[in-house]
Design a protein around this motif. Structure first.
Motif, PDB file in Angstrom:
ATOM      1  N   ASN A   1      10.134  -2.592  32.888  1.00 51.21           N
ATOM      2  CA  ASN A   1      10.533  -1.836  31.697  1.00 51.21           C
ATOM      3  C   ASN A   1      10.996  -0.421  32.008  1.00 51.21           C
ATOM      4  O   ASN A   1      11.502   0.279  31.135  1.00 51.21           O
ATOM      5  N   GLY A   2      10.801   0.009  33.257  1.00 43.84           N
ATOM      6  CA  GLY A   2      11.192   1.352  33.645  1.00 43.84           C
ATOM      7  C   GLY A   2      10.483   1.758  34.918  1.00 43.84           C
ATOM      8  O   GLY A   2       9.651   1.016  35.454  1.00 43.84           O
ATOM      9  N   PHE A   3      10.818   2.950  35.413  1.00 37.35           N
ATOM     10  CA  PHE A   3      10.216   3.440  36.647  1.00 37.35           C
ATOM     11  C   PHE A   3      10.490   4.939  36.775  1.00 37.35           C
ATOM     12  O   PHE A   3      11.564   5.414  36.393  1.00 37.35           O
ATOM     13  N   ALA A   4       9.507   5.657  37.305  1.00 35.33           N
ATOM     14  CA  ALA A   4       9.666   7.084  37.643  1.00 35.33           C
ATOM     15  C   ALA A   4      10.166   7.916  36.468  1.00 35.33           C
ATOM     16  O   ALA A   4      11.029   8.784  36.615  1.00 35.33           O
ATOM     17  N   GLY A   5       9.647   7.634  35.281  1.00 39.65           N
ATOM     18  CA  GLY A   5      10.033   8.382  34.099  1.00 39.65           C
ATOM     19  C   GLY A   5      11.295   7.891  33.420  1.00 39.65           C
ATOM     20  O   GLY A   5      11.710   8.456  32.401  1.00 39.65           O
ATOM     21  N   GLY A  55      -2.238  11.533  34.835  1.00 33.43           N
ATOM     22  CA  GLY A  55      -2.276  12.528  33.772  1.00 33.43           C
ATOM     23  C   GLY A  55      -2.173  11.881  32.404  1.00 33.43           C
ATOM     24  O   GLY A  55      -2.174  10.645  32.282  1.00 33.43           O
ATOM     25  N   THR A  56      -2.073  12.693  31.388  1.00 31.85           N
ATOM     26  CA  THR A  56      -1.930  12.231  30.008  1.00 31.85           C
ATOM     27  C   THR A  56      -0.477  12.382  29.584  1.00 31.85           C
ATOM     28  O   THR A  56       0.141  13.431  29.793  1.00 31.85           O
ATOM     29  N   TYR A  57       0.052  11.316  28.989  1.00 38.97           N
ATOM     30  CA  TYR A  57       1.459  11.300  28.593  1.00 38.97           C
ATOM     31  C   TYR A  57       1.580  10.816  27.151  1.00 38.97           C
ATOM     32  O   TYR A  57       0.708  10.105  26.634  1.00 38.97           O
ATOM     33  N   THR A  58       2.681  11.174  26.518  1.00 44.05           N
ATOM     34  CA  THR A  58       2.998  10.663  25.189  1.00 44.05           C
ATOM     35  C   THR A  58       4.198   9.738  25.296  1.00 44.05           C
ATOM     36  O   THR A  58       5.249  10.130  25.831  1.00 44.05           O
ATOM     37  N   THR A  59       4.039   8.508  24.817  1.00 47.11           N
ATOM     38  CA  THR A  59       5.105   7.512  24.907  1.00 47.11           C
ATOM     39  C   THR A  59       5.564   7.123  23.509  1.00 47.11           C
ATOM     40  O   THR A  59       4.837   7.306  22.530  1.00 47.11           O
ATOM     41  N   HIS A  60       6.763   6.563  23.435  1.00 43.63           N
ATOM     42  CA  HIS A  60       7.305   6.191  22.130  1.00 43.63           C
ATOM     43  C   HIS A  60       6.775   4.847  21.660  1.00 43.63           C
ATOM     44  O   HIS A  60       7.041   4.435  20.533  1.00 43.63           O
ATOM     45  N   ILE A  61       6.012   4.146  22.511  1.00 38.82           N
ATOM     46  CA  ILE A  61       5.447   2.858  22.112  1.00 38.82           C
ATOM     47  C   ILE A  61       3.936   2.966  21.909  1.00 38.82           C
ATOM     48  O   ILE A  61       3.409   2.642  20.858  1.00 38.82           O
ATOM     49  N   GLY A  62       3.223   3.436  22.906  1.00 38.84           N
ATOM     50  CA  GLY A  62       1.771   3.460  22.834  1.00 38.84           C
ATOM     51  C   GLY A  62       1.173   4.766  22.358  1.00 38.84           C
ATOM     52  O   GLY A  62      -0.053   4.886  22.274  1.00 38.84           O
ATOM     53  N   GLY A  63       2.011   5.763  22.056  1.00 40.11           N
ATOM     54  CA  GLY A  63       1.476   7.067  21.674  1.00 40.11           C
ATOM     55  C   GLY A  63       0.936   7.794  22.892  1.00 40.11           C
ATOM     56  O   GLY A  63       1.565   7.789  23.959  1.00 40.11           O
ATOM     57  N   GLN A  64      -0.228   8.414  22.769  1.00 43.65           N
ATOM     58  CA  GLN A  64      -0.812   9.150  23.890  1.00 43.65           C
ATOM     59  C   GLN A  64      -1.566   8.190  24.811  1.00 43.65           C
ATOM     60  O   GLN A  64      -2.427   7.435  24.369  1.00 43.65           O
ATOM     61  N   VAL A  65      -1.208   8.238  26.092  1.00 47.84           N
ATOM     62  CA  VAL A  65      -1.800   7.327  27.070  1.00 47.84           C
ATOM     63  C   VAL A  65      -2.261   8.130  28.284  1.00 47.84           C
ATOM     64  O   VAL A  65      -1.825   9.261  28.507  1.00 47.84           O
ATOM     65  N   VAL A  70       6.018  -0.001  33.349  1.00 50.10           N
ATOM     66  CA  VAL A  70       6.630   0.860  32.339  1.00 50.10           C
ATOM     67  C   VAL A  70       7.158   2.112  33.025  1.00 50.10           C
ATOM     68  O   VAL A  70       6.986   2.313  34.223  1.00 50.10           O
ATOM     69  N   SER A  71       7.779   2.982  32.247  1.00 46.16           N
ATOM     70  CA  SER A  71       8.458   4.142  32.833  1.00 46.16           C
ATOM     71  C   SER A  71       7.504   5.115  33.517  1.00 46.16           C
ATOM     72  O   SER A  71       7.940   5.923  34.340  1.00 46.16           O
ATOM     73  N   LEU A  72       6.214   5.055  33.196  1.00 43.44           N
ATOM     74  CA  LEU A  72       5.256   5.973  33.806  1.00 43.44           C
ATOM     75  C   LEU A  72       4.878   5.566  35.228  1.00 43.44           C
ATOM     76  O   LEU A  72       4.215   6.334  35.930  1.00 43.44           O
ATOM     77  N   SER A  73       5.266   4.367  35.642  1.00 44.93           N
ATOM     78  CA  SER A  73       4.997   3.956  37.017  1.00 44.93           C
ATOM     79  C   SER A  73       5.717   4.899  37.978  1.00 44.93           C
ATOM     80  O   SER A  73       6.855   5.303  37.747  1.00 44.93           O
TER      81      SER A  73
END
Length: 384
Positions: free
Chosen positions: A51-55, A278-288, A270-273
């Motif tokens: 679904n994505g990689f490295a942001g 750290g803590t991130y905000t995503t457009h699908i899961g919210g804060q992860v 996903v793109s966070l791989s």
């Protein structure tokens, strides 16, 4: 010409390449190896679901023109030489726009065209039930629609090669048969289908299971249930996420034993791989939260995963590190086997006549360290 140790045989070889094809593998003597030793060589990895990689997110609109090219180039560092960008459940127009963006990137950038073996459409023809639906938006889930799918396929330039479907919907068998007849591989996933509906789907042409054991209800009947049924279907290959978080080792062991060469690895990353913990905000899961160990979970509930943040290399390392399978088999689960399932030329493996899509790497303890990646015989990545 490349000198390396064959990943499966352990023998030192010279790999000759010409015009993007491996032309010969020849043994070499111990005296030719040198003091530094040789890296291992294997076929490039093929990710059927990413679904994505490295942001870089394959499901965020608008998709920047360079996003896919940047992602393909970054994936070379992970040994991935072919992938299926995965477009997930969304509104009809949003899906069309994402598919059109991927098609445009393929047309404009040869690197993207060569690196993308097809598109994986994961939904929206999936179960509306909580649990089985996973993180997919309920408001967009819908019954299989052949006319709608054909419109999406046109927008993609014919690049949709995998579609994840739940056969619980009335008329699913007809849709699956039409997909199969058009050359699209149908994968059963995010489903609450009965055994009879799964059997009907297989008879109609379904040939894979999407991340088996995940995208499922927390509680299931002992038997029958849709996981047992998919394992029992000899015509279904089972894709699994082996990051150490999505499936316990016992389940992975059963899948490996039951499915044999039909057990395939996917990252479902996903793109966070590839990013820092750290803590991130995503457009699908919210804060992860992405932990230092690579586990991705919802910030509000650490018991709920928010997707995979590990690449195929991590799956190979987990399978071998836990003693679930031999290294060469684990590598094949992420390279030759998915290529075989999708009828790619690289399915023949590391031998003369195969595409020169190669990965050279060393084992540093239990970790795989990629040194070089080749695409069509051209070196596209060198470890800094």
């Amino acid at each position: 010409m490349i000198r390396a140790i064959h990943y499966a045989t352990g023998e030192p070889v010279t790999i000759s390449m010409d015009q993007g094809i491996i032309t010969n593998l020849a043994p070499i003597s111990e005296t030719e190896i040198g003091d530094a030793g040789l890296p291992l060589a294997a076929s490039g990895l093929v990710d059927l679901q990413i679904n994505g990689f490295a942001g870089l997110d394959f499901n965020r609109l608008p998709m920047p023109d360079t996003l896919l090219g940047d992602a393909i180039r970054k994936l070379w560092s992970q040994g991935v030489t072919a992938c299926y960008p995965t477009v997930i459940t969304n509104g009809a127009e949003e899906i069309r726009a994402l598919l059109a963006s991927i098609a445009r990137a393929c047309d404009e950038d040869p690197v993207v065209e060569q690196g993308i073996a097809g598109i994986h459409l994961e939904g929206p023809f999936i179960s509306p039930q909580d649990g089985a639906r996973g993180a997919h938006g309920l408001e967009y889930v819908r019954a299989p629609d052949w006319e709608l799918f054909c419109g999406w396929q046109a927008a993609s330039g014919g690049r949709i090669k995998i579609v994840t479907v739940s056969p619980e919907w009335p008329g699913s068998a007809s849709f699956i048969r039409q997909c199969t007849d058009s050359g699209v591989t149908v994968s059963i996933g995010h489903t609450s289908a009965t055994s009879e509906q799964i059997q009907e789907a297989v008879d109609a042409g379904a040939r894979m299971s999407t991340h088996l054991g995940n995208g499922a209800h927390l509680m299931l009947p002992r038997h029958p249930n849709y996981i047992w049924e998919q394992l029992a279907q000899d015509r279904l290959s089972s894709c699994v996420i082996a990051d150490g978080f999505h499936l316990p080792d016992q389940v992975l062991k059963v899948v490996l034993k039951v499915k044999g060469k039909q057990a395939l690895l996917v990252s479902d990353a996903v793109s966070l791989s590839g990013l820092e913990a750290g803590t991130y905000t995503t457009h699908i899961g919210g804060q992860v939260v992405l932990t230092p160990q690579g586990r991705l979970h919802l910030a509000e509930n650490e018991n709920i995963l928010a997707g995979s943040a590990q690449m195929l290399l991590a799956g190979i390392e987990h399978l071998t590190g836990r003693g679930l399978t031999a290294f060469d088999e684990a590598w094949d689960m992420a390279s030759i086997r998915p290529a075989t399932a999708m009828n790619l030329p690289s399915a023949v493996g590391l031998q003369a006549g195969a595409p020169a899509d190669l990965v050279l790497f060393r084992m540093v303890g239990s970790r795989i360290q990629v040194e070089r990646t080749y695409k069509k015989g051209e070196r596209v990545y060198t470890k800094p």
